[in-house]
Structure formats: structure tokens, C-alpha cells
Design a protein around this motif. Structure first.
Motif, PDB file in Angstrom:
ATOM      1  N   TYR A   1       0.991  -1.264   0.213  1.00  0.00           N
ATOM      2  CA  TYR A   1      -0.038  -0.025   0.066  1.00  0.00           C
ATOM      3  C   TYR A   1       0.687   1.059   0.077  1.00  0.00           C
ATOM      4  CZ  TYR A   1      -3.936   3.041   1.144  1.00  0.00           C
ATOM      5  OH  TYR A   1      -4.805   4.012   1.187  1.00  0.00           O
ATOM      6  N   HIS A   2       1.897   1.249   0.850  1.00  0.00           N
ATOM      7  CA  HIS A   2       2.790   2.296   0.981  1.00  0.00           C
ATOM      8  C   HIS A   2       3.621   2.579  -0.606  1.00  0.00           C
ATOM      9  CE1 HIS A   2       5.459   5.203   3.187  1.00  0.00           C
ATOM     10  NE2 HIS A   2       6.440   4.612   2.510  1.00  0.00           N
ATOM     11  N   GLU A   3       4.062   1.306  -1.172  1.00  0.00           N
ATOM     12  CA  GLU A   3       4.916   1.691  -2.320  1.00  0.00           C
ATOM     13  C   GLU A   3       3.829   2.008  -3.540  1.00  0.00           C
ATOM     14  OE1 GLU A   3       6.471  -2.224  -3.373  1.00  0.00           O
ATOM     15  OE2 GLU A   3       7.252  -2.176  -1.437  1.00  0.00           O
ATOM     16  N   ASN A   4       2.466   1.617  -3.534  1.00  0.00           N
ATOM     17  CA  ASN A   4       1.796   2.169  -4.663  1.00  0.00           C
ATOM     18  C   ASN A   4       0.938   3.121  -4.391  1.00  0.00           C
ATOM     19  OD1 ASN A   4       2.782  -0.011  -6.553  1.00  0.00           O
ATOM     20  ND2 ASN A   4       2.446  -1.242  -4.844  1.00  0.00           N
ATOM     21  N   GLY A   5       0.552   3.620  -3.001  1.00  0.00           N
ATOM     22  CA  GLY A   5      -0.593   4.330  -2.753  1.00  0.00           C
ATOM     23  C   GLY A   5      -1.855   3.797  -2.862  1.00  0.00           C
ATOM     24  N   ARG A   6      -1.951   2.406  -3.127  1.00  0.00           N
ATOM     25  CA  ARG A   6      -3.331   2.044  -3.432  1.00  0.00           C
ATOM     26  C   ARG A   6      -3.230   0.640  -3.306  1.00  0.00           C
ATOM     27  NH1 ARG A   6      -5.205   4.031  -8.725  1.00  0.00           N
ATOM     28  NH2 ARG A   6      -6.970   2.398  -8.599  1.00  0.00           N
ATOM     29  N   LEU A   7      -4.185  -0.272  -3.080  1.00  0.00           N
ATOM     30  CA  LEU A   7      -4.625  -1.661  -2.960  1.00  0.00           C
ATOM     31  C   LEU A   7      -5.965  -1.997  -3.416  1.00  0.00           C
ATOM     32  CD1 LEU A   7      -3.650  -4.493  -2.644  1.00  0.00           C
ATOM     33  CD2 LEU A   7      -4.345  -4.261  -0.066  1.00  0.00           C
ATOM     34  N   ASP A   8      -6.085  -2.418  -4.684  1.00  0.00           N
ATOM     35  CA  ASP A   8      -7.473  -2.514  -5.273  1.00  0.00           C
ATOM     36  C   ASP A   8      -7.919  -3.991  -4.951  1.00  0.00           C
ATOM     37  OD1 ASP A   8      -7.522  -0.019  -7.044  1.00  0.00           O
ATOM     38  OD2 ASP A   8      -5.558  -0.671  -7.438  1.00  0.00           O
ATOM     39  N   PHE A   9      -7.118  -5.242  -5.110  1.00  0.00           N
ATOM     40  CA  PHE A   9      -7.575  -6.444  -4.943  1.00  0.00           C
ATOM     41  C   PHE A   9      -6.921  -7.168  -4.209  1.00  0.00           C
ATOM     42  CE2 PHE A   9      -8.216  -5.271  -9.683  1.00  0.00           C
ATOM     43  CZ  PHE A   9      -9.681  -4.944  -9.668  1.00  0.00           C
TER      44      PHE A   9
ATOM     45  N   ARG B   1      -8.406  -2.197   8.491  1.00  0.00           N
ATOM     46  CA  ARG B   1      -7.467  -1.310   7.927  1.00  0.00           C
ATOM     47  C   ARG B   1      -7.913  -0.450   6.894  1.00  0.00           C
ATOM     48  NH1 ARG B   1      -4.854   1.940   6.422  1.00  0.00           N
ATOM     49  NH2 ARG B   1      -2.731   2.133   5.949  1.00  0.00           N
ATOM     50  N   PHE B   2      -8.815  -1.001   6.010  1.00  0.00           N
ATOM     51  CA  PHE B   2      -9.004  -0.035   4.766  1.00  0.00           C
ATOM     52  C   PHE B   2     -10.580   0.348   4.982  1.00  0.00           C
ATOM     53  CE2 PHE B   2      -5.460  -2.423   3.364  1.00  0.00           C
ATOM     54  CZ  PHE B   2      -4.584  -1.631   2.569  1.00  0.00           C
ATOM     55  N   SER B   3     -11.167   0.205   5.780  1.00  0.00           N
ATOM     56  CA  SER B   3     -12.405   0.847   5.809  1.00  0.00           C
ATOM     57  C   SER B   3     -12.523   2.446   6.096  1.00  0.00           C
ATOM     58  CB  SER B   3     -13.679  -0.033   6.844  1.00  0.00           C
ATOM     59  OG  SER B   3     -12.946   0.112   8.009  1.00  0.00           O
ATOM     60  N   GLY B   4     -11.393   2.853   6.599  1.00  0.00           N
ATOM     61  CA  GLY B   4     -11.138   4.124   6.980  1.00  0.00           C
ATOM     62  C   GLY B   4     -10.686   4.994   5.684  1.00  0.00           C
TER      63      GLY B   4
ATOM     64  N   ASN C   1     -10.712   1.886  -2.927  1.00  0.00           N
ATOM     65  CA  ASN C   1     -11.860   0.810  -3.200  1.00  0.00           C
ATOM     66  C   ASN C   1     -11.000  -0.575  -2.956  1.00  0.00           C
ATOM     67  OD1 ASN C   1     -14.328   2.212  -3.261  1.00  0.00           O
ATOM     68  ND2 ASN C   1     -13.699   2.851  -5.135  1.00  0.00           N
ATOM     69  N   LEU C   2     -11.353  -1.264  -2.102  1.00  0.00           N
ATOM     70  CA  LEU C   2     -10.678  -2.712  -1.999  1.00  0.00           C
ATOM     71  C   LEU C   2     -11.638  -3.849  -2.340  1.00  0.00           C
ATOM     72  CD1 LEU C   2      -8.316  -4.422  -1.311  1.00  0.00           C
ATOM     73  CD2 LEU C   2      -8.706  -4.090   1.039  1.00  0.00           C
ATOM     74  N   ARG C   3     -11.426  -4.764  -3.182  1.00  0.00           N
ATOM     75  CA  ARG C   3     -12.250  -6.044  -3.306  1.00  0.00           C
ATOM     76  C   ARG C   3     -11.519  -7.131  -2.925  1.00  0.00           C
ATOM     77  NH1 ARG C   3     -15.037  -4.008  -8.834  1.00  0.00           N
ATOM     78  NH2 ARG C   3     -15.667  -2.086  -8.029  1.00  0.00           N
ATOM     79  N   ILE C   4     -11.964  -8.063  -1.853  1.00  0.00           N
ATOM     80  CA  ILE C   4     -11.403  -8.932  -1.267  1.00  0.00           C
ATOM     81  C   ILE C   4     -12.108 -10.243  -2.137  1.00  0.00           C
ATOM     82  CG2 ILE C   4     -10.445 -10.095   0.887  1.00  0.00           C
ATOM     83  CD1 ILE C   4     -10.874  -7.527   2.090  1.00  0.00           C
ATOM     84  N   LEU C   5     -11.348 -10.932  -2.732  1.00  0.00           N
ATOM     85  CA  LEU C   5     -12.065 -12.249  -3.179  1.00  0.00           C
ATOM     86  C   LEU C   5     -11.520 -13.466  -2.388  1.00  0.00           C
ATOM     87  CD1 LEU C   5     -13.694 -13.942  -5.393  1.00  0.00           C
ATOM     88  CD2 LEU C   5     -11.528 -13.955  -6.850  1.00  0.00           C
TER      89      LEU C   5
ATOM     90  N   VAL D   1     -14.826  -1.041   0.875  1.00  0.00           N
ATOM     91  CA  VAL D   1     -14.351  -2.560   1.103  1.00  0.00           C
ATOM     92  C   VAL D   1     -15.335  -3.424   0.922  1.00  0.00           C
ATOM     93  CG1 VAL D   1     -13.114  -4.144   2.549  1.00  0.00           C
ATOM     94  CG2 VAL D   1     -12.667  -1.748   2.957  1.00  0.00           C
ATOM     95  N   ARG D   2     -15.122  -4.349  -0.251  1.00  0.00           N
ATOM     96  CA  ARG D   2     -16.202  -5.366  -0.718  1.00  0.00           C
ATOM     97  C   ARG D   2     -15.861  -6.867  -0.643  1.00  0.00           C
ATOM     98  NH1 ARG D   2     -20.834  -3.124  -3.453  1.00  0.00           N
ATOM     99  NH2 ARG D   2     -21.104  -4.864  -4.789  1.00  0.00           N
ATOM    100  N   LEU D   3     -16.592  -7.684  -0.190  1.00  0.00           N
ATOM    101  CA  LEU D   3     -16.044  -8.955  -0.277  1.00  0.00           C
ATOM    102  C   LEU D   3     -16.931  -9.670  -1.084  1.00  0.00           C
ATOM    103  CD1 LEU D   3     -16.364  -9.613   3.827  1.00  0.00           C
ATOM    104  CD2 LEU D   3     -14.706  -8.495   2.505  1.00  0.00           C
ATOM    105  N   TYR D   4     -15.978 -10.879  -1.733  1.00  0.00           N
ATOM    106  CA  TYR D   4     -16.776 -11.493  -2.990  1.00  0.00           C
ATOM    107  C   TYR D   4     -16.100 -12.943  -2.424  1.00  0.00           C
ATOM    108  CZ  TYR D   4     -16.706  -7.241  -5.531  1.00  0.00           C
ATOM    109  OH  TYR D   4     -16.973  -6.012  -5.821  1.00  0.00           O
ATOM    110  N   ARG D   5     -16.809 -14.342  -2.779  1.00  0.00           N
ATOM    111  CA  ARG D   5     -16.550 -15.355  -2.370  1.00  0.00           C
ATOM    112  C   ARG D   5     -16.849 -16.316  -3.835  1.00  0.00           C
ATOM    113  NH1 ARG D   5     -18.994 -13.034   2.121  1.00  0.00           N
ATOM    114  NH2 ARG D   5     -20.523 -12.325   0.360  1.00  0.00           N
ATOM    115  N   LEU D   6     -15.573 -17.142  -3.855  1.00  0.00           N
ATOM    116  CA  LEU D   6     -15.907 -18.240  -4.999  1.00  0.00           C
ATOM    117  C   LEU D   6     -15.654 -19.461  -4.476  1.00  0.00           C
ATOM    118  CD1 LEU D   6     -15.621 -18.382  -8.278  1.00  0.00           C
ATOM    119  CD2 LEU D   6     -13.288 -18.657  -7.955  1.00  0.00           C
TER     120      LEU D   6
END
Ligand SMILES: NC(=O)c1ccc[n+]([C@@H]2O[C@H](COP(=O)([O-])OP(=O)(O)OC[C@H]3O[C@@H](n4cnc5c(N)ncnc54)[C@H](OP(=O)(O)O)[C@@H]3O)[C@@H](O)[C@H]2O)c1
Length: 274
Positions: free
Chosen positions: A76-84, A125-128, A133-137, A180-185
Motif C-alpha cells: 500500500y505504501h509503495e503504490n499508494g493503493r490496493l485494489d484487489f 485497515r481499509f474501511s477508513g 476501493n478494496l475488493r477482497i475475493l 471494502v467489498r467481499l466476494y466469494r468463489l
């Protein structure tokens, strides 16, 4: 299409995790592969780079939550973002009545505790971080949906994991968290490289091809599926079918809200042996 997006994939050096990582990279995302074995990670990274993608590796064991937190913070620090974040590392291990419970417990710590704790950490960590926008699959399994043979350890772990994820989902809803959104497969048996010997020896029933599982994962992450819970498998006489399960925690076990889509009617497991 996913240029500038950043993804972390656990168990990203082979199998379903590598499939998802290379698909994300082929769409332009920068992917960080996590697994324990450096050599396998190096090979996976090289493959992605040869295909024109961007990848870094971070050797780690997902059960070491503190190490995993540091990796997430670093990315997160290196890129300033975490999407997935692809919560994929996991393993099936057959067990019998003679298996010591300590071994079963170890599997539960790997297949349930670690991915749950990681998701719990990520949601807090990311809800604040409202602008991120973080998507966790999470790659669960059909074993989260039904009691299976020899699944002592694996089945309860995947069921417990999904229950835990729905608990987090409810918390996110209660707190009005939208970024922050959760996805399940939930894959049935998948024809990964590791499974091919068993498939050739006819020891595995009704495997689905890896590409279809990866397609389902990508469609989930890009919100192209009617719900955020997708089961995928091969069913004789029907082909490869996606089952869309309700993502609303209170509706999850209500079968009347389930819909299906045949995504490949011509595939049969014999195609895997060609
Ligand atoms: N294959 C199937 O038929 C199937 C069906 C339903 C669900 N699933 C689920 O799909 C997920 C992936 O399965 P797969 O069959 O693709 O697995 P796989 O081919 O065995 O690959 C497992 C990956 O996870 C890594 N890994 C294993 N233990 C780890 C640990 N403690 N910490 C970090 N990384 C670790 C492995 O690398 P290292 O060993 O180097 O760490 C490897 O990259 C699992 O959650 C599994 O339960 C699989």
C-alpha cells in the motif's frame, strides 16, 4: 483495463491463484504473488512478465499474520493503493477417524483462521481509507456448501471461513462501509496442474477447467456477476455451470434465491486429456 490497479494474490505461484494473478496482470494490473517457496514464485513471476504483465513476489506463509500485515502495508505504501486482495492459499487434505486432531486443527488454522484473520485485518485497515476501493475475493470451495467425504478439517474450515466472512459482511453493512467489498468463489473440483495426474487416473470426479474458474473470479472482481457469491463446477449432461448464491448474509441459505448460468455446455472432462 486494470492499468494502475494493484493486486495481492496469496498462493499466487500455482493453481487457481496463479491463474487469477496472470489474468489480472494480462488486464494491466500490477500483481504481488505470495507463497512460501521462492523458486516457484520466481517461475510464476517470469511467466507473467513473459506474457507482458507486471509482477513482484513476496515470499511468506499466510499463517504468519504479522508478516502478512507488513506485506500489505508495504504494498500500500509503495503504490499508494490496493485494489484487489485474492485470499486464495488453501489446501485439501484427506483425513480419517485415525487422524490426530492436532493435524486437523493445523488444517483449520491454515484454511480458516488465516484467511479469516487476513480479511478481518483488511476490512478494519481499509474501511477508513475511503478513497481506496478494496475488493477482497476469497477462494472457498464447494466444501463450504455441503458435507463431503474425507473432509474432516477442510470442510469445516471452509464452512467456518464463509460464516466468518458473512459476519464481517454484516459488520461492514452496519457501519455503512462501501469502499471494502467481499466476494466469494466456491469451485467444485478444478483441473489445476497438481490435479492432472489424479484426473488422468480417473480418481477425480467431474473436474472443471481452470480457465472457467479464473473467468468466474475475474467477473466477480469486476462486478459482472449478479451476486458476489459464485459456485462453479462441471455437471455431466449440462457442462460448466455457475451458480449465483445470494450475497445478503440473511438470504445466503435460502435456496429460492439461487440462479444458475451455463457458461460452457460443450465441455466435458475428456477435453482435459486432449
Ligand atoms: N484445486 C481444486 O480442485 C480446488 C477446488 C475447490 C477449492 N479450491 C481452493 O482453491 C485454493 C487454491 O487451490 P489450488 O488447488 O489452486 O492450490 P495449489 O495448486 O496447491 O496451490 C497452492 C498455492 O498456495 C501456496 N501455499 C500453500 N501453503 C501456503 C501457505 N501456508 N502460505 C502461503 N502460500 C501457501 C502454494 O505455494 P507454496 O507451497 O510454495 O507456499 C501455491 O502457490 C485453495 O483455497 C483451495 O482450497 C481448490
Amino acid at each position: 483495463m486494470l492499468e494502475n490497479k494493484v493486486a495481492i494474490v496469496t498462493g499466487g505461484s500455482e493453481g487457481i491463484g496463479f491463474g487469477i494473478a496472470s489474468a489480472l496482470a494480462s488486464k494491466g494490473a500490477l500483481v504481488y504473488l505470495i507463497a512460501r517457496t521462492q523458486e516457484k514464485l520466481e517461475k510464476a513471476k517470469e511467466k507473467i512478465i513473459q506474457q507482458g504483465g507486471k509482477a513482484y513476489i513476496k515470499p511468506a506463509d499466510i499463517t504468519d499474520i504479522e508478516a502478512m500485515k507488513k506485506i500489505v502495508e508495504g504494498v500500500y505504501h509503495e503504490n499508494g493503493r490496493l485494489d484487489f486482495f485474492i485470499n486464495n492459499a488453501g489446501a485439501w487434505k484427506g483425513q480419517s477417524l485415525d487422524t490426530p486432531f492436532a493435524d486437523i486443527w493445523k488444517l483449520i488454522e491454515f484454511d480458516m483462521k488465516a484467511p479469516y484473520e487476513l480479511t478481518h485485518f483488511l476490512t478494519s485497515r481499509f474501511s477508513g481509507e475511503k478513497e481506496n476501493n478494496l475488493r477482497i475475493l476469497t477462494v472457498a470451495s464447494q466444501a463450504a456448501l455441503k458435507v463431503m467425504d474425507s473432509g474432516l478439517g477442510y470442510g469445516p474450515a471452509k464452512m467456518g471461513l464463509v460464516a466468518g466472512l458473512f459476519h464481517l459482511e454484516e459488520e461492514l453493512q452496519r457501519e455503512g462501509v462501501e469502499n471494502v467489498r467481499l466476494y466469494r468463489l466456491y469451485p467444485n473440483t478444478v483441473a489445476t496442474d497438481k490435479m492432472m495426474d489424479a484426473i488422468r487416473a480417473n480418481q477425480v470426479q467431474d473436474p472443471v477447467k481452470l480457465e472457467s474458474v479464473v473467468d468466474a473470479a475475474i467477473d466477480l472482481l469486476l462486478d459482472k456477476t449478479p451476486t458476489r457469491d459464485v459456485r462453479i463446477g462441471y455437471y455431466p449432461g449440462r457442462g460448466i455451470v455457475r451458480t449465483y448464491l445470494p450475497s445478503e448474509p440473511k438470504d445466503f441459505y435460502h435456496s429460492e434465491n439461487i440462479t444458475e448460468e451455463v457458461v460452457n455446455s460443450s465441455f466435458t472432462p475428456k477435453d482435459l486429456l486432449k
